[in-house]
Motif scaffolding. Structure first.
Motif, PDB file in Angstrom:
ATOM      1  N   GLU A   1       0.979  -1.290   0.236  1.00 26.90           N
ATOM      2  CA  GLU A   1      -0.143   0.183   0.043  1.00 26.90           C
ATOM      3  C   GLU A   1       0.894   1.196   0.063  1.00 26.90           C
ATOM      4  O   GLU A   1       1.894   1.463   0.722  1.00 26.90           O
ATOM      5  CB  GLU A   1      -0.826   0.096   1.447  1.00 26.90           C
ATOM      6  N   GLY A   2       0.403   2.121  -1.100  1.00 31.24           N
ATOM      7  CA  GLY A   2       1.443   3.402  -0.743  1.00 31.24           C
ATOM      8  C   GLY A   2       2.587   3.235  -1.718  1.00 31.24           C
ATOM      9  O   GLY A   2       3.424   4.135  -1.753  1.00 31.24           O
ATOM     10  N   ASN A   3       2.711   2.149  -2.293  1.00 28.62           N
ATOM     11  CA  ASN A   3       3.804   1.831  -3.328  1.00 28.62           C
ATOM     12  C   ASN A   3       3.505   2.336  -4.786  1.00 28.62           C
ATOM     13  O   ASN A   3       2.403   2.393  -5.209  1.00 28.62           O
ATOM     14  CB  ASN A   3       4.259   0.375  -3.511  1.00 28.62           C
ATOM     15  N   GLY A   4       4.654   2.866  -5.497  1.00 26.62           N
ATOM     16  CA  GLY A   4       4.518   3.079  -6.888  1.00 26.62           C
ATOM     17  C   GLY A   4       5.222   2.194  -7.616  1.00 26.62           C
ATOM     18  O   GLY A   4       6.118   1.094  -7.243  1.00 26.62           O
ATOM     19  N   LEU A   5       4.956   1.931  -9.004  1.00 24.06           N
ATOM     20  CA  LEU A   5       5.883   1.031  -9.899  1.00 24.06           C
ATOM     21  C   LEU A   5       6.437   1.755 -11.201  1.00 24.06           C
ATOM     22  O   LEU A   5       5.869   2.666 -11.615  1.00 24.06           O
ATOM     23  CB  LEU A   5       4.723   0.185 -10.574  1.00 24.06           C
ATOM     24  N   TYR A   6       7.607   1.466 -11.192  1.00 24.60           N
ATOM     25  CA  TYR A   6       8.468   2.042 -12.372  1.00 24.60           C
ATOM     26  C   TYR A   6       8.667   0.851 -13.283  1.00 24.60           C
ATOM     27  O   TYR A   6       9.593  -0.231 -12.763  1.00 24.60           O
ATOM     28  CB  TYR A   6       9.907   2.550 -11.512  1.00 24.60           C
ATOM     29  N   CYS A   7       8.387   1.160 -14.476  1.00 24.35           N
ATOM     30  CA  CYS A   7       8.458   0.029 -15.657  1.00 24.35           C
ATOM     31  C   CYS A   7       9.858   0.287 -16.468  1.00 24.35           C
ATOM     32  O   CYS A   7       9.400   1.597 -17.227  1.00 24.35           O
ATOM     33  CB  CYS A   7       7.237  -0.293 -16.359  1.00 24.35           C
ATOM     34  N   PHE A   8      10.809  -0.303 -16.770  1.00 23.31           N
ATOM     35  CA  PHE A   8      11.682   0.057 -17.789  1.00 23.31           C
ATOM     36  C   PHE A   8      11.660  -1.124 -18.614  1.00 23.31           C
ATOM     37  O   PHE A   8      11.815  -2.257 -18.440  1.00 23.31           O
ATOM     38  CB  PHE A   8      12.964   0.225 -16.612  1.00 23.31           C
ATOM     39  N   VAL A   9      11.622  -0.430 -19.830  1.00 25.91           N
ATOM     40  CA  VAL A   9      11.899  -1.301 -20.977  1.00 25.91           C
ATOM     41  C   VAL A   9      13.517  -1.682 -21.549  1.00 25.91           C
ATOM     42  O   VAL A   9      14.000  -0.845 -22.023  1.00 25.91           O
ATOM     43  CB  VAL A   9      11.027  -0.775 -22.241  1.00 25.91           C
ATOM     44  N   ILE A  10      13.687  -2.989 -21.165  1.00 27.84           N
ATOM     45  CA  ILE A  10      15.322  -3.335 -21.296  1.00 27.84           C
ATOM     46  C   ILE A  10      15.281  -3.268 -22.937  1.00 27.84           C
ATOM     47  O   ILE A  10      16.243  -2.963 -23.557  1.00 27.84           O
ATOM     48  CB  ILE A  10      15.574  -4.587 -20.738  1.00 27.84           C
TER      49      ILE A  10
END
Length: 237
Positions: A183-192
């Protein structure tokens, strides 16, 4: 839901000849007041080191440091007595804790090594320094999310933070839903590598998107793609 897109071409760069490094967030000589971090994710560097070169012994403290080779291998040595080679297919994590020194060199004298270097601020400061690495079966992330780092040591490499790092290899036209753990987390998605669509945004090789104020994110591969998910708390106490 809040979104922020970082294109691969917008990253800072440092090229010292032996090292060519792209910085997603402010690092070294690259400073961008709008790119200081994503929550407790402080550093995401995309490093290429020529054969026989590397980072000489230097200190760290109170930082969770993860290295993921994309090609080639890294030779690691630190003041805890650890000496390891980290190959492509492995993930390494080091809790710098109360303080240590370490070096990272290209394990080859002739071939380049390309690796992602990730720094995450710790949950608890001044813990005893700790090192670990592990081989992960790439078949387990085929059109799926494979957790490689988390607070659960039984299932992955352990991190001193309420954070999860995961890898995914998506075939073109396949889609997955990433469900956040904290809860309260964010997501960082990096395209390799590849090309994807995330919540209406099209991302290509080395692009990234940060998503917060949501419980999940939909990811669809436009082309065969390799992805890194970094889920972190958005605030640091």
């Amino acid at each position: 839901m809040e979104k922020i897109v970082h294109t691969g071409s917008s990253r800072g760069q440092a090229n010292f000849g032996w090292l060519n490094s792209k910085h997603t967030f402010s690092f070294g000589h690259y400073h961008n007041s709008e790119r200081m971090s994503f929550g407790v994710l402080r550093v995401l560097n995309d490093d290429i080191v020529i054969g026989g070169a590397g980072f000489p012994t230097h200190p760290h403290s109170n930082m969770e440091i993860i290295s993921i080779p994309l090609s080639g291998a890294l030779a690691h040595r630190d003041s805890t007595g650890t000496e390891k080679v980290i190959n492509t297919g492995e993930v390494q994590i080091m809790s710098a804790g109360s303080g240590l020194t370490h070096s990272e060199y290209n394990a080859s004298k002739t071939e380049e090594v390309n690796f992602l270097q990730i720094w995450i601020l710790p949950r608890e400061e001044n813990i005893k320094p700790r090192y670990d690495q592990k081989v992960f079966n790439s078949e387990e992330r085929k059109n799926a999310v494979q957790t490689v780092v988390s607070p659960d040591e039984a299932k992955s490499l352990w991190i001193n933070q309420n954070a999860w790092l995961s890898l995914s290899d998506l075939d073109a036209e396949k889609s997955i839903t990433y469900t956040l753990h904290g809860e309260g987390n964010g997501l960082y998605c990096f395209v390799i590598d590849g090309q994807i669509e995330v919540e209406g945004e099209v991302l290509r090789k080395r692009d990234a998107i940060g998503i917060s104020d949501t419980d999940s994110a939909e990811v669809m591969a436009i082309a065969d793609s390799k992805l890194l998910f970094i889920e972190v708390p958005m605030t640091y106490d």
